[in-house]
Motif scaffolding. Structure first.
Motif, PDB file in Angstrom:
ATOM      1  N   GLY A  99      50.701  46.491  44.819  1.00 52.84           N
ATOM      2  CA  GLY A  99      50.977  45.265  45.565  1.00 52.84           C
ATOM      3  C   GLY A  99      52.073  44.478  44.878  1.00 52.84           C
ATOM      4  N   HIS A 100      52.277  43.254  45.324  1.00 55.21           N
ATOM      5  CA  HIS A 100      53.293  42.397  44.730  1.00 55.21           C
ATOM      6  C   HIS A 100      52.622  41.481  43.704  1.00 55.21           C
ATOM      7  N   VAL A 101      53.190  41.413  42.509  1.00 55.30           N
ATOM      8  CA  VAL A 101      52.583  40.655  41.419  1.00 55.30           C
ATOM      9  C   VAL A 101      53.567  39.619  40.881  1.00 55.30           C
ATOM     10  N   SER A 102      53.077  38.405  40.667  1.00 47.42           N
ATOM     11  CA  SER A 102      53.823  37.361  39.969  1.00 47.42           C
ATOM     12  C   SER A 102      53.032  36.980  38.730  1.00 47.42           C
ATOM     13  N   HIS A 103      53.731  36.809  37.620  1.00 44.26           N
ATOM     14  CA  HIS A 103      53.082  36.448  36.361  1.00 44.26           C
ATOM     15  C   HIS A 103      53.274  34.959  36.082  1.00 44.26           C
ATOM     16  N   GLU A 104      52.173  34.282  35.812  1.00 43.86           N
ATOM     17  CA  GLU A 104      52.173  32.852  35.525  1.00 43.86           C
ATOM     18  C   GLU A 104      52.897  32.029  36.594  1.00 43.86           C
ATOM     19  N   PRO A 105      52.481  32.179  37.855  1.00 44.69           N
ATOM     20  CA  PRO A 105      53.130  31.417  38.935  1.00 44.69           C
ATOM     21  C   PRO A 105      52.750  29.939  38.879  1.00 44.69           C
ATOM     22  N   ARG A 106      53.584  29.125  39.497  1.00 49.16           N
ATOM     23  CA  ARG A 106      53.322  27.687  39.569  1.00 49.16           C
ATOM     24  C   ARG A 106      52.927  27.318  40.995  1.00 49.16           C
ATOM     25  N   PHE A 107      51.824  26.613  41.132  1.00 51.06           N
ATOM     26  CA  PHE A 107      51.365  26.137  42.437  1.00 51.06           C
ATOM     27  C   PHE A 107      51.389  24.603  42.448  1.00 51.06           C
ATOM     28  N   ASP A 108      51.599  24.046  43.631  1.00 50.91           N
ATOM     29  CA  ASP A 108      51.660  22.587  43.772  1.00 50.91           C
ATOM     30  C   ASP A 108      50.380  21.946  43.248  1.00 50.91           C
ATOM     31  N   GLY A 109      50.563  20.957  42.421  1.00 46.60           N
ATOM     32  CA  GLY A 109      49.418  20.222  41.887  1.00 46.60           C
ATOM     33  C   GLY A 109      48.736  20.896  40.716  1.00 46.60           C
ATOM     34  N   GLY A 110      49.255  22.061  40.299  1.00 45.95           N
ATOM     35  CA  GLY A 110      48.617  22.795  39.203  1.00 45.95           C
ATOM     36  C   GLY A 110      49.212  22.452  37.852  1.00 45.95           C
ATOM     37  N   ASP A 160      35.189  42.992  54.590  1.00 47.57           N
ATOM     38  CA  ASP A 160      36.572  43.479  54.458  1.00 47.57           C
ATOM     39  C   ASP A 160      37.200  43.012  53.147  1.00 47.57           C
ATOM     40  N   GLU A 161      36.930  41.771  52.746  1.00 46.09           N
ATOM     41  CA  GLU A 161      37.478  41.262  51.483  1.00 46.09           C
ATOM     42  C   GLU A 161      36.927  42.048  50.297  1.00 46.09           C
ATOM     43  N   ASN A 162      35.637  42.350  50.339  1.00 43.78           N
ATOM     44  CA  ASN A 162      35.039  43.147  49.271  1.00 43.78           C
ATOM     45  C   ASN A 162      35.657  44.538  49.195  1.00 43.78           C
ATOM     46  N   LYS A 163      35.805  45.182  50.344  1.00 47.56           N
ATOM     47  CA  LYS A 163      36.376  46.536  50.379  1.00 47.56           C
ATOM     48  C   LYS A 163      37.813  46.533  49.876  1.00 47.56           C
ATOM     49  N   THR A 164      38.572  45.505  50.246  1.00 41.37           N
ATOM     50  CA  THR A 164      39.970  45.432  49.817  1.00 41.37           C
ATOM     51  C   THR A 164      40.073  45.245  48.306  1.00 41.37           C
ATOM     52  N   LEU A 165      39.247  44.365  47.743  1.00 38.64           N
ATOM     53  CA  LEU A 165      39.251  44.154  46.304  1.00 38.64           C
ATOM     54  C   LEU A 165      38.923  45.451  45.557  1.00 38.64           C
ATOM     55  N   ILE A 166      37.896  46.135  46.032  1.00 40.73           N
ATOM     56  CA  ILE A 166      37.495  47.398  45.384  1.00 40.73           C
ATOM     57  C   ILE A 166      38.630  48.405  45.446  1.00 40.73           C
ATOM     58  N   THR A 218      46.825  41.412  53.718  1.00 37.68           N
ATOM     59  CA  THR A 218      46.141  40.140  53.974  1.00 37.68           C
ATOM     60  C   THR A 218      45.446  39.589  52.724  1.00 37.68           C
ATOM     61  N   VAL A 219      45.365  40.379  51.658  1.00 34.69           N
ATOM     62  CA  VAL A 219      44.648  39.928  50.469  1.00 34.69           C
ATOM     63  C   VAL A 219      45.589  39.215  49.506  1.00 34.69           C
ATOM     64  N   LYS A 220      45.156  38.070  49.038  1.00 40.26           N
ATOM     65  CA  LYS A 220      45.887  37.295  48.045  1.00 40.26           C
ATOM     66  C   LYS A 220      44.871  36.714  47.058  1.00 40.26           C
ATOM     67  N   PHE A 221      45.172  36.822  45.799  1.00 42.67           N
ATOM     68  CA  PHE A 221      44.286  36.220  44.813  1.00 42.67           C
ATOM     69  C   PHE A 221      45.039  35.936  43.513  1.00 42.67           C
ATOM     70  N   ILE A 222      44.486  35.017  42.747  1.00 43.97           N
ATOM     71  CA  ILE A 222      44.971  34.805  41.384  1.00 43.97           C
ATOM     72  C   ILE A 222      43.886  35.295  40.430  1.00 43.97           C
ATOM     73  N   ALA A 223      44.283  35.669  39.230  1.00 41.35           N
ATOM     74  CA  ALA A 223      43.300  36.139  38.250  1.00 41.35           C
ATOM     75  C   ALA A 223      43.812  35.894  36.843  1.00 41.35           C
ATOM     76  N   ASP A 224      42.890  35.615  35.959  1.00 44.01           N
ATOM     77  CA  ASP A 224      43.184  35.564  34.537  1.00 44.01           C
ATOM     78  C   ASP A 224      42.660  36.843  33.890  1.00 44.01           C
ATOM     79  N   ILE A 225      43.441  37.380  32.981  1.00 44.12           N
ATOM     80  CA  ILE A 225      43.085  38.612  32.272  1.00 44.12           C
ATOM     81  C   ILE A 225      42.780  38.241  30.826  1.00 44.12           C
ATOM     82  N   THR A 226      41.626  38.636  30.346  1.00 40.05           N
ATOM     83  CA  THR A 226      41.262  38.278  28.979  1.00 40.05           C
ATOM     84  C   THR A 226      40.429  39.385  28.351  1.00 40.05           C
TER      85      THR A 226
END
Length: 461
Positions: free
Chosen positions: A56-67, A309-315, A79-87
């Motif tokens: 998919g398309h990945v952005s690293h450390e993106p900036r969102f309004d108000g963040g 559908d969201e669960n299946k897409t994430l998996i 249709t799937v979009k999410f943010i995630a922290d990796i630790t």
């Protein structure tokens, strides 16, 4: 040294140049070049960013309004979009509270000082501390870290002296820790050269839903994600930084499982949509090669509010990303240990032993030996002691008796190197130097009778 091949990590860094800005890359490279768990966490981050970018398309450390904080990953695919922290999560808190490694290391040094090897068992008492059931943790009765050396010398030095004087007599000694509890060291000469039995309660298995490394890390990441300004799907990718909870699934009823901890966290924190856990399992093989097998143990936990559908897409997304991971080189514990070394040199003894194709001492055949190119370069460069190198390349005792020195044997037989070549291993952190030793050479051995001469061939015979 790293969980994955360092060469593979560099390839991923090169690939990341199209995904990350220069300051981001510089920060990542700087963390990768640090020691210990910092480099392991940076490694997981790089692997996940580059692997997700393949699906998919990945952005690293993106900036969102108000963040006010920028998540590690913003992922989009269809249709799937999410943010995630990796630790990377670790048992370092447990380890600091229970310095058993330091205790055993100092005790071993005392064994060596007295020339004692094997036959010992160590029992350490413990207690469950905490306000109530399901909110406790194990504390081993050990001296404080700063007092370990003096405690061991004061309590066990004379005991070991008595063993030296009477090496065939079984015995034991109990020492009381100032804060309470006992430590018992027993000796049985019949068990030499191995240590046996003994033990202590596992302190890195959770007895509390909230006071454990996984729960603590998730709560911290939840607060950070909340400051991103993003209002859509968000999650945490929790990777192995030496954390037993991630790979231990058994539950005797008194301890808690990974499932229980993560599901309780999601129940109480609806703003986090999913948690992905990734551990490294190690299976030790008693026979054959390799001596141990590594595998990833990945699990995803999602909020009940996500639809099917969201669960299946994430998996699908995470399965596809993990399928693109490079092969594992070592588990997190080994990677952290090596990363803490100033100049890690890995001498691959197993590869060496597999490279011996001919029987030692057979003077009618050539012998081929494979050895670490990095180790040899380190010897030539003065970074690795030659004696350490030679001992690392001795045949194990179960094959040729204790400490059979292959190179010494070949030289004494007058064999010389007749061919040398490099065997490249581009997906590993080392290459092999292949040396072929010929038959005994007159340049390096005593003169000998001609092979084809018989008594009847002698003059006057």
């Amino acid at each position: 040294m790293a969980i994955f091949s360092r060469r593979e990590i560099q390839k991923r860094l090169d690939k990341a140049s199209s995904l990350l800005a220069r300051p981001q890359l510089e920060s990542l490279v700087g963390r990768l070049n640090q020691t210990g768990r910092v480099s392991v966490e940076a490694e997981w981050e790089l692997i996940w960013i580059t692997s997700l970018a393949e699906v998919g398309h990945v952005s690293h450390e993106p900036r969102f309004d108000g963040g006010s904080r920028h998540p590690d990953v913003y992922f989009r695919s269809g249709t799937v979009k999410f943010i995630a922290d990796i630790t990377a999560v670790s048992d370092i808190g447990y380890d600091k509270a229970n310095p058993i490694d330091e205790f055993e290391e100092e005790l071993y040094k005392l064994y060596v000082k007295h020339g004692l090897f094997g036959g010992f068992s160590l029992n350490i008492e413990s207690e469950l501390e905490g306000p109530k059931y399901r909110d406790r943790r194990v504390r081993l009765f050990l001296p404080k870290r700063k007092d370990i050396l003096s405690f061991i010398r004061n309590n066990f030095d004379n005991f070991l002296r008595n063993i030296v004087a009477n090496p065939e007599k079984p015995c034991s000694h109990v020492a009381t820790v100032p804060d309470g509890g006992n430590i018992k060291l027993s000796y049985d000469p019949k068990q030499r050269p191995y240590n046996h039995g003994g033990g202590y309660l596992s302190y890195n298995i959770p007895y509390s839903l909230h006071r454990n490394p996984v729960a603590n890390t998730l709560k911290g990441k939840k607060r950070q994600l909340a400051k991103s300004g993003w209002t859509g799907m968000s999650g945490v990718i929790l990777c192995d930084g030496v954390c037993r909870i991630l790979t231990t699934q058994s539950n005797d009823g008194s301890t808690l499982t990974l499932d229980q901890i993560v599901r309780d966290f999601l129940r109480q924190n609806q703003s986090v949509s999913f948690v992905l856990t990734v551990g490294i399992k190690t299976k030790h093989n008693l026979y054959g090669s390799p001596r141990k097998t590594l595998s990833l143990s990945a699990r995803i936990f999602t909020q009940l509010s996500l639809n099917k559908d969201e669960n299946k897409t994430l998996i699908r997304v995470f399965n596809d990303a993990i399928a693109g991971f490079p092969p594992l080189e070592r588990d997190a514990s080994h990677a952290v240990w090596l990363a803490n070394m100033t100049r890690p040199i890995h001498v691959n003894r197993e590869t060496f032993c597999r490279g011996m194709h001919m029987t030692m001492g057979n003077k009618t055949q050539t012998t081929e030996i494979k050895l670490s190119a990095r180790a040899l370069a380190a010897v030539l460069g003065g970074e690795l002691d030659i004696e350490v190198f030679r001992k690392s390349y001795q045949i194990p005792s179960n094959t040729y008796g204790r400490g059979f020195d292959v190179f010494q044997s070949l030289v004494r037989e007058g064999r010389t190197i007749i061919e040398a070549k490099i065997e490249s291993l581009p997906d590993k952190d080392d290459d092999l130097i292949v040396l072929r030793f010929g038959l005994p050479d007159a340049a390096a051995s005593k003169y000998r009778m001609p092979k084809d001469m018989h008594d009847s061939d002698r003059p006057g015979g």
